[in-house]
Write a protein that holds these residues in place. Structure first.
Motif, PDB file in Angstrom:
ATOM      1  N   ALA A  33     -12.883 -21.814 -17.653  1.00 35.84           N
ATOM      2  CA  ALA A  33     -12.917 -20.553 -16.902  1.00 35.84           C
ATOM      3  C   ALA A  33     -11.509 -19.969 -16.880  1.00 35.84           C
ATOM      4  N   LEU A  34     -11.376 -18.799 -17.462  1.00 37.54           N
ATOM      5  CA  LEU A  34     -10.088 -18.088 -17.464  1.00 37.54           C
ATOM      6  C   LEU A  34     -10.182 -16.969 -16.440  1.00 37.54           C
ATOM      7  N   LEU A  35      -9.510 -17.139 -15.318  1.00 37.81           N
ATOM      8  CA  LEU A  35      -9.628 -16.170 -14.226  1.00 37.81           C
ATOM      9  C   LEU A  35      -8.473 -15.159 -14.328  1.00 37.81           C
ATOM     10  N   VAL A  36      -8.762 -14.076 -15.011  1.00 37.89           N
ATOM     11  CA  VAL A  36      -7.742 -13.061 -15.292  1.00 37.89           C
ATOM     12  C   VAL A  36      -7.844 -11.893 -14.309  1.00 37.89           C
ATOM     13  N   GLY A  37      -9.068 -11.499 -13.964  1.00 37.97           N
ATOM     14  CA  GLY A  37      -9.264 -10.353 -13.069  1.00 37.97           C
ATOM     15  C   GLY A  37      -8.776 -10.670 -11.672  1.00 37.97           C
ATOM     16  N   SER A  38      -7.980  -9.787 -11.109  1.00 39.84           N
ATOM     17  CA  SER A  38      -7.515  -9.994  -9.733  1.00 39.84           C
ATOM     18  C   SER A  38      -7.184  -8.641  -9.136  1.00 39.84           C
ATOM     19  N   ARG A  39      -6.665  -8.667  -7.923  1.00 36.92           N
ATOM     20  CA  ARG A  39      -6.256  -7.434  -7.262  1.00 36.92           C
ATOM     21  C   ARG A  39      -4.748  -7.432  -7.218  1.00 36.92           C
ATOM     22  N   PRO A  40      -4.102  -6.782  -8.184  1.00 37.89           N
ATOM     23  CA  PRO A  40      -2.641  -6.773  -8.172  1.00 37.89           C
ATOM     24  C   PRO A  40      -2.089  -5.929  -7.022  1.00 37.89           C
ATOM     25  N   ARG A  41      -0.840  -6.158  -6.719  1.00 41.36           N
ATOM     26  CA  ARG A  41      -0.211  -5.409  -5.635  1.00 41.36           C
ATOM     27  C   ARG A  41      -0.027  -3.948  -6.034  1.00 41.36           C
ATOM     28  N   THR A  42      -0.364  -3.049  -5.143  1.00 43.77           N
ATOM     29  CA  THR A  42      -0.105  -1.633  -5.400  1.00 43.77           C
ATOM     30  C   THR A  42       0.885  -1.129  -4.351  1.00 43.77           C
ATOM     31  N   ALA A  43       1.471   0.026  -4.630  1.00 35.76           N
ATOM     32  CA  ALA A  43       2.527   0.547  -3.763  1.00 35.76           C
ATOM     33  C   ALA A  43       2.080   0.576  -2.307  1.00 35.76           C
ATOM     34  N   GLY A  44       2.949   0.119  -1.428  1.00 38.13           N
ATOM     35  CA  GLY A  44       2.675   0.187   0.002  1.00 38.13           C
ATOM     36  C   GLY A  44       1.793  -0.941   0.524  1.00 38.13           C
ATOM     37  N   MET A  45       1.375  -1.838  -0.362  1.00 33.54           N
ATOM     38  CA  MET A  45       0.473  -2.918   0.063  1.00 33.54           C
ATOM     39  C   MET A  45       1.284  -4.065   0.676  1.00 33.54           C
ATOM     40  N   GLU A  46       0.889  -4.496   1.846  1.00 26.62           N
ATOM     41  CA  GLU A  46       1.543  -5.633   2.487  1.00 26.62           C
ATOM     42  C   GLU A  46       1.080  -6.920   1.806  1.00 26.62           C
ATOM     43  N   ARG A  47       1.939  -7.935   1.894  1.00 28.14           N
ATOM     44  CA  ARG A  47       1.596  -9.221   1.268  1.00 28.14           C
ATOM     45  C   ARG A  47       0.287  -9.794   1.838  1.00 28.14           C
ATOM     46  N   ALA A  48       0.099  -9.646   3.150  1.00 33.92           N
ATOM     47  CA  ALA A  48      -1.125 -10.179   3.770  1.00 33.92           C
ATOM     48  C   ALA A  48      -2.364  -9.472   3.223  1.00 33.92           C
ATOM     49  N   ASP A  49      -2.243  -8.156   2.967  1.00 33.02           N
ATOM     50  CA  ASP A  49      -3.377  -7.403   2.402  1.00 33.02           C
ATOM     51  C   ASP A  49      -3.680  -7.890   0.995  1.00 33.02           C
ATOM     52  N   LEU A  50      -2.606  -8.143   0.238  1.00 28.85           N
ATOM     53  CA  LEU A  50      -2.760  -8.623  -1.139  1.00 28.85           C
ATOM     54  C   LEU A  50      -3.477  -9.975  -1.151  1.00 28.85           C
ATOM     55  N   LEU A  51      -3.027 -10.868  -0.285  1.00 24.70           N
ATOM     56  CA  LEU A  51      -3.635 -12.204  -0.242  1.00 24.70           C
ATOM     57  C   LEU A  51      -5.082 -12.123   0.225  1.00 24.70           C
ATOM     58  N   ALA A  52      -5.361 -11.257   1.192  1.00 23.19           N
ATOM     59  CA  ALA A  52      -6.738 -11.120   1.696  1.00 23.19           C
ATOM     60  C   ALA A  52      -7.645 -10.556   0.612  1.00 23.19           C
ATOM     61  N   ALA A  53      -7.146  -9.542  -0.131  1.00 20.56           N
ATOM     62  CA  ALA A  53      -7.964  -8.934  -1.187  1.00 20.56           C
ATOM     63  C   ALA A  53      -8.275  -9.963  -2.272  1.00 20.56           C
ATOM     64  N   ASN A  54      -7.300 -10.794  -2.584  1.00 17.92           N
ATOM     65  CA  ASN A  54      -7.534 -11.808  -3.609  1.00 17.92           C
ATOM     66  C   ASN A  54      -8.391 -12.958  -3.092  1.00 17.92           C
ATOM     67  N   GLY A  55      -8.277 -13.220  -1.799  1.00 16.29           N
ATOM     68  CA  GLY A  55      -9.169 -14.228  -1.209  1.00 16.29           C
ATOM     69  C   GLY A  55     -10.625 -13.828  -1.375  1.00 16.29           C
ATOM     70  N   ALA A  56     -10.867 -12.518  -1.283  1.00 13.53           N
ATOM     71  CA  ALA A  56     -12.243 -12.023  -1.421  1.00 13.53           C
ATOM     72  C   ALA A  56     -12.745 -12.164  -2.856  1.00 13.53           C
TER      73      ALA A  56
END
Ligand code: NAI
Length: 335
Positions: free
Chosen positions: A84-107
């Motif tokens: 399994a190659l897990l390439v798709g993710s939610r990269p950080r976009t401008a103004g995104m807090e680290r906690a939001d980034l981690l939460a989006a990727n957790g989903a």
């Protein structure tokens, strides 16, 4: 002919997916005699990209490619997956807090971990490429309690290959003459590309390039190479990232280096982010980059390397970042 190996590629409609799939289908992962069945997992917005690429796969008429299936449900996408190659993710976009980034990727990586747990083949091997790769891998691994932890890895092979390539360039040497380079820690700018044990045609690399460069500018250049590529190319690393993901899985399955040299101190190693068993003082369970060899299809940490004060401080700083990310995803209830 052997039965096909099923490879699931997520983010297959994106750039790295596009750069990886034609090489996977042509035999780059497992060699010229091993058929491959491809499963492409995307979200609805990315399906057209995956479908278009699948049309092109047909048009390549790859003899080793036995099937291409496209899915949007992780349960279906990981059904029977050996790799399994897990390439798709939610990269950080401008103004995104680290906690939001981690939460989006957790989903993303929580459900994918559960789907791997319940649907993948018993021998599944997982490589996370999507950033933040090490922590996304941790989330997937913790959500797949029935899969042995060491089957979850994250990509620091691109950093490793960058470190080898830039050392060869500086030393005026061939890539084939470089050995003993290690990337420690996180796939982030805190990573530590370590030349302490590196050699160029058998001679200590730090003697050839000098300590001030090898432990100064070089470390920063490797750690910030992704930003350098973006600046010059106007886009992030794509072909080199796909290449590194292929190198990682190839070496995991087929072994690092040649068969005659897979044991002993001189055997070649690479850099892999693996769940720590406590080696080199890295807290158990963190998915951190270490020097490793693949023997009989399993990663083994290269043990017993001397770690001097300079290296210790750099490794500890990057590992501390990983521990902080782990604590954040734990606080969010993602692991
Ligand atoms: P991209 O944006 O071109 O493609 C990403 C694809 O993933 C998109 O088609 C999107 O629809 C898909 N996707 C998003 N969520 C998904 C989900 N839940 N399931 C399946 N597919 C999903 O991005 P690119 O350039 O292909 O990069 C992919 C990732 O790889 C990024 O997170 C990037 O930061 C990371 N990366 C990691 C490197 C490493 O060394 N570890 C190096 C270079 C990139």
């Amino acid at each position: 002919r052997p039965a096909p190996i099923t490879v699931t590629l997520t983010g297959a409609g994106g750039q790295i997916g596009y750069a990886a799939m034609f090489r996977i289908a042509s035999g780059a992962l497992f060699g010229p005699d091993q058929p491959v069945a491809l499963r492409l997992l995307e979200i609805p917005q990315g399906v057209k990209g995956a479908e278009g690429a699948a049309l092109e796969l047909t048009d390549c008429a790859f003899p080793l490619l036995t099937s291409v299936d496209i899915a949007t449900a992780p349960e279906q996408g990981f059904d029977g997956a050996n790799v399994a190659l897990l390439v798709g993710s939610r990269p950080r976009t401008a103004g995104m807090e680290r906690a939001d980034l981690l939460a989006a990727n957790g989903a993303i990586f929580g459900p994918q971990g559960r789907a791997i747990n319940d649907n993948a083949a018993d021998d599944v091997r997982v490589l996370v490429v999507g950033n933040p790769a090490n922590t996304n891998a941790l989330i997937a691994q913790r959500n797949a309690p029935d899969v042995p932890a060491e089957r979850f890895t994250a990509l620091t092979r691109l950093d490793h290959n960058r470190a080898v390539g830039l050392l060869a360039e500086r030393a005026g040497a061939a890539v084939a003459d470089i050995a003993g380079v290690t990337i420690w820690g996180n796939h982030s700018t805190t990573q530590y590309p370590d030349l302490s044990h590196a050699t160029v045609a058998g001679r200590p690399a730090l003697e050839i390039v000098g300590e001030s460069w090898g432990r100064g500018e070089y470390v920063d250049r490797v750690a910030n190479r992704g930003a350098e590529i973006i600046e010059v190319r106007g886009g992030s690393s794509v072909a080199s990232a796909a290449n590194a993901a292929i190198d990682h899985v190839h070496d995991w399955v087929l072994g690092t280096g040649n068969a005659a040299a897979t044991s002993g101190a001189a055997a070649p190693w690479t850099s892999v982010s693996l769940p720590s068993t406590g080696a080199y003082g890295i807290p158990e369970g963190l998915i951190a980059s270490v020097p490793a060899r693949s023997i009989n299809g399993q990663w083994q940490v290269v043990e017993g390397l001397d770690v001097d004060d300079f290296s210790r401080a750099r490794i500890d700083a990057s590992v501390a970042e990983l521990a902080a990310e782990r604590d954040q995803v734990a606080a969010l209830g993602l692991i």
